[in-house]
Scaffold this motif. Structure first.
Motif, PDB file in Angstrom:
ATOM      1  N   MET A  81       0.847  -1.201   0.000  1.00 55.89           N
ATOM      2  CA  MET A  81       0.000   0.000   0.000  1.00 55.89           C
ATOM      3  C   MET A  81       0.880   1.247   0.000  1.00 55.89           C
ATOM      4  SD  MET A  81      -2.925   1.100   2.754  1.00 55.89           S
ATOM      5  CE  MET A  81      -3.774   2.659   2.582  1.00 55.89           C
ATOM      6  N   SER A  82       0.677   2.140  -0.976  1.00 57.89           N
ATOM      7  CA  SER A  82       1.510   3.337  -1.065  1.00 57.89           C
ATOM      8  C   SER A  82       1.078   4.379  -0.042  1.00 57.89           C
ATOM      9  CB  SER A  82       1.435   3.932  -2.475  1.00 57.89           C
ATOM     10  OG  SER A  82       0.114   4.347  -2.763  1.00 57.89           O
ATOM     11  N   ALA A  83       2.003   5.249   0.294  1.00 64.10           N
ATOM     12  CA  ALA A  83       1.718   6.315   1.252  1.00 64.10           C
ATOM     13  C   ALA A  83       0.721   7.306   0.656  1.00 64.10           C
ATOM     14  CB  ALA A  83       3.012   7.017   1.630  1.00 64.10           C
ATOM     15  N   HIS A  84      -0.074   7.870   1.516  1.00 65.82           N
ATOM     16  CA  HIS A  84      -1.049   8.894   1.105  1.00 65.82           C
ATOM     17  C   HIS A  84      -0.872  10.091   2.031  1.00 65.82           C
ATOM     18  CE1 HIS A  84      -5.527  10.291   0.963  1.00 65.82           C
ATOM     19  NE2 HIS A  84      -4.745  11.092   0.251  1.00 65.82           N
ATOM     20  N   LEU A  85      -0.345  11.165   1.487  1.00 64.59           N
ATOM     21  CA  LEU A  85      -0.103  12.377   2.269  1.00 64.59           C
ATOM     22  C   LEU A  85      -1.228  13.378   2.078  1.00 64.59           C
ATOM     23  CD1 LEU A  85       1.738  14.292   3.951  1.00 64.59           C
ATOM     24  CD2 LEU A  85       2.823  14.967   1.795  1.00 64.59           C
ATOM     25  N   VAL A  86      -1.795  13.831   3.175  1.00 56.91           N
ATOM     26  CA  VAL A  86      -2.778  14.912   3.142  1.00 56.91           C
ATOM     27  C   VAL A  86      -2.074  16.196   3.570  1.00 56.91           C
ATOM     28  CG1 VAL A  86      -4.726  15.900   4.402  1.00 56.91           C
ATOM     29  CG2 VAL A  86      -4.930  13.631   3.403  1.00 56.91           C
ATOM     30  N   LEU A  87      -2.111  17.194   2.690  1.00 60.90           N
ATOM     31  CA  LEU A  87      -1.522  18.500   2.972  1.00 60.90           C
ATOM     32  C   LEU A  87      -2.657  19.511   3.136  1.00 60.90           C
ATOM     33  CD1 LEU A  87       1.396  18.489   0.369  1.00 60.90           C
ATOM     34  CD2 LEU A  87       1.623  18.290   2.854  1.00 60.90           C
ATOM     35  N   ILE A  88      -2.763  20.070   4.312  1.00 56.97           N
ATOM     36  CA  ILE A  88      -3.849  20.997   4.623  1.00 56.97           C
ATOM     37  C   ILE A  88      -3.362  22.433   4.477  1.00 56.97           C
ATOM     38  CG2 ILE A  88      -5.500  21.741   6.380  1.00 56.97           C
ATOM     39  CD1 ILE A  88      -5.162  18.921   7.641  1.00 56.97           C
ATOM     40  N   ASP A  89      -4.016  23.168   3.600  1.00 60.69           N
ATOM     41  CA  ASP A  89      -3.769  24.602   3.455  1.00 60.69           C
ATOM     42  C   ASP A  89      -4.434  25.260   4.663  1.00 60.69           C
ATOM     43  OD1 ASP A  89      -3.366  27.186   2.642  1.00 60.69           O
ATOM     44  OD2 ASP A  89      -4.496  27.029   0.768  1.00 60.69           O
ATOM     45  N   ALA A  90      -3.677  25.353   5.761  1.00 66.06           N
ATOM     46  CA  ALA A  90      -4.273  25.607   7.076  1.00 66.06           C
ATOM     47  C   ALA A  90      -5.017  26.935   7.183  1.00 66.06           C
ATOM     48  CB  ALA A  90      -3.190  25.519   8.151  1.00 66.06           C
ATOM     49  N   LEU A  91      -4.409  28.025   6.737  1.00 63.99           N
ATOM     50  CA  LEU A  91      -5.077  29.315   6.889  1.00 63.99           C
ATOM     51  C   LEU A  91      -6.273  29.449   5.964  1.00 63.99           C
ATOM     52  CD1 LEU A  91      -2.233  31.914   7.534  1.00 63.99           C
ATOM     53  CD2 LEU A  91      -3.751  30.775   9.155  1.00 63.99           C
ATOM     54  N   ASN A  92      -6.225  28.791   4.814  1.00 62.48           N
ATOM     55  CA  ASN A  92      -7.387  28.784   3.932  1.00 62.48           C
ATOM     56  C   ASN A  92      -8.571  28.147   4.656  1.00 62.48           C
ATOM     57  OD1 ASN A  92      -9.066  27.086   1.734  1.00 62.48           O
ATOM     58  ND2 ASN A  92      -8.257  28.926   0.760  1.00 62.48           N
ATOM     59  N   LEU A  93      -8.310  27.051   5.353  1.00 63.47           N
ATOM     60  CA  LEU A  93      -9.357  26.363   6.100  1.00 63.47           C
ATOM     61  C   LEU A  93      -9.807  27.179   7.306  1.00 63.47           C
ATOM     62  CD1 LEU A  93     -11.027  23.748   6.614  1.00 63.47           C
ATOM     63  CD2 LEU A  93      -9.090  22.941   7.998  1.00 63.47           C
ATOM     64  N   ILE A  94      -8.851  27.653   8.091  1.00 60.19           N
ATOM     65  CA  ILE A  94      -9.169  28.348   9.339  1.00 60.19           C
ATOM     66  C   ILE A  94      -9.915  29.650   9.084  1.00 60.19           C
ATOM     67  CG2 ILE A  94      -8.172  29.541  11.334  1.00 60.19           C
ATOM     68  CD1 ILE A  94      -5.887  27.390  11.200  1.00 60.19           C
ATOM     69  N   ARG A  95      -9.460  30.424   8.105  1.00 64.30           N
ATOM     70  CA  ARG A  95     -10.094  31.725   7.858  1.00 64.30           C
ATOM     71  C   ARG A  95     -11.510  31.561   7.283  1.00 64.30           C
ATOM     72  NH1 ARG A  95      -6.352  36.674   6.047  1.00 64.30           N
ATOM     73  NH2 ARG A  95      -8.322  37.655   6.657  1.00 64.30           N
ATOM     74  N   ARG A  96     -11.715  30.533   6.501  1.00 68.08           N
ATOM     75  CA  ARG A  96     -13.071  30.289   5.975  1.00 68.08           C
ATOM     76  C   ARG A  96     -14.003  29.850   7.102  1.00 68.08           C
ATOM     77  NH1 ARG A  96     -12.169  26.323   1.040  1.00 68.08           N
ATOM     78  NH2 ARG A  96     -14.295  26.861   0.391  1.00 68.08           N
ATOM     79  N   ILE A  97     -13.490  29.017   8.002  1.00 70.47           N
ATOM     80  CA  ILE A  97     -14.299  28.589   9.145  1.00 70.47           C
ATOM     81  C   ILE A  97     -14.572  29.778  10.066  1.00 70.47           C
ATOM     82  CG2 ILE A  97     -14.223  27.236  11.288  1.00 70.47           C
ATOM     83  CD1 ILE A  97     -12.885  24.994   9.689  1.00 70.47           C
ATOM     84  N   TYR A  98     -13.553  30.604  10.281  1.00 69.38           N
ATOM     85  CA  TYR A  98     -13.732  31.796  11.121  1.00 69.38           C
ATOM     86  C   TYR A  98     -14.818  32.705  10.552  1.00 69.38           C
ATOM     87  CZ  TYR A  98     -12.817  36.330  13.276  1.00 69.38           C
ATOM     88  OH  TYR A  98     -12.962  37.527  13.925  1.00 69.38           O
ATOM     89  N   ALA A  99     -14.810  32.889   9.240  1.00 64.25           N
ATOM     90  CA  ALA A  99     -15.807  33.760   8.601  1.00 64.25           C
ATOM     91  C   ALA A  99     -17.226  33.245   8.845  1.00 64.25           C
ATOM     92  CB  ALA A  99     -15.533  33.856   7.102  1.00 64.25           C
ATOM     93  N   VAL A 100     -17.383  31.917   8.819  1.00 65.72           N
ATOM     94  CA  VAL A 100     -18.699  31.317   9.074  1.00 65.72           C
ATOM     95  C   VAL A 100     -19.117  31.554  10.525  1.00 65.72           C
ATOM     96  CG1 VAL A 100     -19.968  29.143   9.221  1.00 65.72           C
ATOM     97  CG2 VAL A 100     -18.455  29.573   7.282  1.00 65.72           C
ATOM     98  N   GLN A 101     -18.160  31.417  11.457  1.00 70.20           N
ATOM     99  CA  GLN A 101     -18.469  31.591  12.875  1.00 70.20           C
ATOM    100  C   GLN A 101     -18.713  33.057  13.228  1.00 70.20           C
ATOM    101  OE1 GLN A 101     -19.000  28.847  14.579  1.00 70.20           O
ATOM    102  NE2 GLN A 101     -18.322  27.706  12.760  1.00 70.20           N
ATOM    103  N   GLU A 102     -18.045  33.953  12.498  1.00 67.79           N
ATOM    104  CA  GLU A 102     -18.181  35.388  12.771  1.00 67.79           C
ATOM    105  C   GLU A 102     -19.496  35.956  12.244  1.00 67.79           C
ATOM    106  OE1 GLU A 102     -15.230  39.134  11.955  1.00 67.79           O
ATOM    107  OE2 GLU A 102     -15.977  38.040  10.193  1.00 67.79           O
TER     108      GLU A 102
END
Length: 225
Positions: free
Chosen positions: A1-22
């Motif tokens: 089974m080959s490796a599967h790397l998930v790379l999270i564009d963290a600020l893209n995720l966090i700022r979009r979530i923040y906008a929803v909460q705000e």
């Protein structure tokens, strides 16, 4: 089974979530330009951290990676500004109270064994592109977690883009619908059309549609020139 790397564009995720909460606490468009009351800030930040943790849990459950990393933008001026001093000029800055909360969100991510990478002078998309290139050469596959259109140019066999806010996988088809070209030609289209969101000028009179037509006809920006 080959490796599967998930790379999270963290600020893209966090700022979009923040906008929803705000959003529920903002009564008007003019109010959003001003600081929230301190009590409200704390409530929004509390909600944001919980929502970010839940989003991470959902990403890990859905993607089932062998490795995962949250990639953050540098908090300092990156090399892009040396090439273009007006880069991202006019874009709304991250609220100070959210910037101060990032370390707590990073700690919450670490509780799920997802470490955070913060560069001194690179943006997250540059780091994501570099990591993607390196791991693909090792025969692994990559899922990039982001809604940033600039990362569409990285889509290829073994590399896909997933937007968690829309629960949508972005592959070849979606890239062609957005830019009118294959992912490998997105950078040529953007070079011609520019990018108003980053305040990057293009060729006057050329938008995405015309740029795509030219690149599809001449196959590359170099040949077109």
């Amino acid at each position: 089974m080959s490796a599967h790397l998930v790379l999270i564009d963290a600020l893209n995720l966090i700022r979009r979530i923040y906008a929803v909460q705000e959003r529920p606490f903002v009564q008007s468009k003019t109010q959003i330009e001003h600081e929230l009351a301190e009590k409200t800030q704390k409530q929004v930040l509390f909600n944001t951290q919980n929502a970010c943790t839940k989003a991470l849990e959902n990403i890990l459950a859905l993607q089932q990676p062998s490795h995962a990393l949250a990639v953050f933008d540098s908090q300092h001026t990156c090399w892009c500004y040396k090439l273009s001093p007006d880069y991202k000029k006019g874009r709304k800055k991250m609220p100070a109270h959210l910037a101060n909360e990032l370390s707590n969100i990073q700690d919450a991510f670490m509780q799920h064994y997802v470490d955070s990478l913060v560069s001194e002078d690179d943006e997250a998309d540059d780091l994501i592109a570099t990591y993607t290139d390196q791991i693909i050469k090792k025969g692994a596959k990559v899922t990039i977690i982001s809604g940033d259109k600039d990362l569409m140019q990285l889509v290829k066999p073994g590399v896909r883009l997933y937007d968690p806010m829309k629960s949508r996988v972005l592959g070849n088809k979606e890239v062609k619908e957005k830019f009118g070209v294959e992912p490998s030609k997105v950078v040529d289209v953007q070079a011609l059309a520019g990018d108003s969101s980053d305040n990057v000028p293009g060729v006057p009179g050329i938008g995405i549609k015309t740029a795509a037509e030219l690149i599809n006809k001449y196959k590359s920006l170099e040949t077109l020139l």
